[in-house]
Design an enzyme around this catalytic site. Structure first.
Site, short mmCIF file in Angstrom:
data_model
loop_
_atom_site.label_atom_id
_atom_site.label_comp_id
_atom_site.label_asym_id
_atom_site.label_seq_id
_atom_site.Cartn_x
_atom_site.Cartn_y
_atom_site.Cartn_z
CE1 TYR A 119 -5.21 13.09 -13.81
CE2 TYR A 119 -2.85 14.08 -14.50
CZ TYR A 119 -3.58 13.12 -13.72
OH TYR A 119 -2.76 12.15 -13.18
CD GLU A 207 -4.90 11.10 -10.65
OE1 GLU A 207 -5.90 10.57 -9.84
OE2 GLU A 207 -4.46 10.64 -11.68
#
Ligand code: GDP
Ligand code: MN
Length: 397
Positions: A119, A207
């Site tokens: 992530y 993101e």
């Protein structure tokens, strides 16, 4: 403003960041040609909507086949079939709400072999007023869940704008993610590219979830979500052009055309207020007396009759609205202008629900007189408390 994954990936590609080759498709009959232009042996068909959680989502239509909004295919034909099953259908994910979103575009991508899912995000940290990196070894999952269950698995730090991005920032991320050898170098370079685009394009968030290590050991951005500061779009025409109005709430879109600050909410009481602070207070007091606001609406300081009329129309077009509270403090804004706008709007669209009006400030007597002479069924209120109590009572009985 948000953009689609395929648009975000094109931007990543421009900055030299590693992404898979892909083709965007809007018509099912084009899917086979598009898939045929990619190498294989694995294809990924991805629904393009402005919401995450597509992989775990599901389609409303029964004939959409098995799986969510991200599907793997082992042949050109299979990829084309999957695209056909998604286009025009309604995808529901935990971010779309129960109504789901219609899929108007699918992105067909060269499939990647995945070793690990990581992530990575960049955002503007309001505490430090700086751009921050957030990373975690727990990729492919909801970062909110990771943050709640295993905070220690998230690394976050901000970058000093005086120095900007430095290689040590990238190395810090690489080590936190457990990368080794060549991957550390790739990470240092990629983080620099992401930081540059974040600053250049006035992003609010970026993101990459998941950022992957491929089966050949290289870093790649497998998903991409970008949000941009709407106030900076005037200097980023390339980004402004990526806007997809079909993804926006039609009421919010209409409001933006009239320069009204409108945000749709879930409650039953429509609010028309001037000034953001008063709008917030109005929402609070509605909740205090046991109801929920259907929207936030700040008509602004210098609203005209036309603007007020438009605002009123937007509120009444919401079928959830069971009552309307107009709460105006006339400073620069004159109460008689508001009164005229409300009456013009009611005459145009009709009034199916109770309407409470509270006016205070400049030309308040004139405003009240216009409303009481209009012959309309308007409930007058003296102050904020009185207004909130009256509209809640009118709606809830
Ligand atoms: P999201 O569900 O909307 O976040 O969509 P993502 O693009 O993140 O895809 C969801 C999941 O699908 C990823 O976490 C991967 O596990 C899987 N996935 C996506 N692309 C590929 C690919 O190219 N190859 C493989 N093997 N899996 C993929
Ligand atoms: Mn994702």
């Amino acid at each position: 403003m948000n953009i689609h994954e395929y648009q975000a990936k094109a931007l990543l590609r421009d900055y030299g960041a590693p992404v898979s080759d892909g083709r965007i498709v809007t018509r099912a009959e084009d899917a086979k040609t598009a898939a045929g232009e990619l190498d294989g042996p694995l294809w990924v068909v991805k629904a393009q909507i402005h919401a995450g959680g597509r992989g775990k989502g599901s389609f409303k239509e029964a004939d959409s086949g098995d799986g969510g909004g991200v599907r793997l295919a082992k042949s050109v034909q299979e990829a084309a079939d999957q695209a056909k099953k998604m286009l025009g259908r309604t995808l529901v994910t935990h971010q779309t709400g129960p109504g789901g979103k219609q899929v108007g575009r699918v992105y067909i991508e060269d499939g990647s072999g995945i070793e690990t899912e990581l992530y990575l995000a960049l955002l503007v940290d309001r505490q430090t007023s700086r751009v921050s990196f957030v990373c975690s070894t727990e990729g492919g999952m909801d970062i909110e869940e990771v943050a709640a269950a295993t905070t220690e698995k998230i690394l976050s730090f901000s970058v000093d704008p005086a120095t900007g991005y430095q290689a040590f920032h990238g190395r810090r991320i690489a080590f936190a993610l457990g990368l080794t050898g060549q991957q550390v170098k790739q990470c240092v370079k990629l983080m620099g590219q992401l930081y540059a685009m974040f600053v250049d394009k006035d992003m609010e968030m970026l993101e990459i979830n998941p950022l992957i290590v491929t089966d050949s050991g290289d870093l790649k951005c497998l998903d991409a979500k970008m949000g941009f500061d709407s106030n900076a779009l005037y200097r980023n025409a390339d980004i402004a052009n990526l806007r997809d109005e079909t993804e926006e709430d039609p009421k919010e879109l209409q409001a933006s055309k009239y320069d009204l600050n409108y945000i749709a909410l879930d409650g039953e009481i429509g609010c028309m207020v001037n000034g953001a602070g008063l709008a917030m207070a109005t929402m609070d007091i509605i909740k205090l007396y046991g109801a929920e606001p259907a929207n936030f609406l700040d008509v602004g300081g210098g609203a005209t009759k036309e603007k007020v009329t438009e605002a009123f129309k937007i509120i009444t077009s919401d079928p959830q609205v069971k009552g309307i509270l107009v709460n105006i403090f006339g400073g620069i804004m004159r109460c008689d202008v508001i009164a005229e706008g409300v009456i013009a709007a009611v005459k145009e669209v009709g009034l199916q629900v109770p309407l409470v009006v509270r006016l205070e400030g400049t030309n308040v007597d004139k405003g009240k007189e216009i409303i009481s002479n209009s012959g309309l069924d308007v409930i007058a209120a003296d102050d904020l408390k009185d207004g909130a109590q009256k509209i809640v009572k009118a709606v809830k009985g």
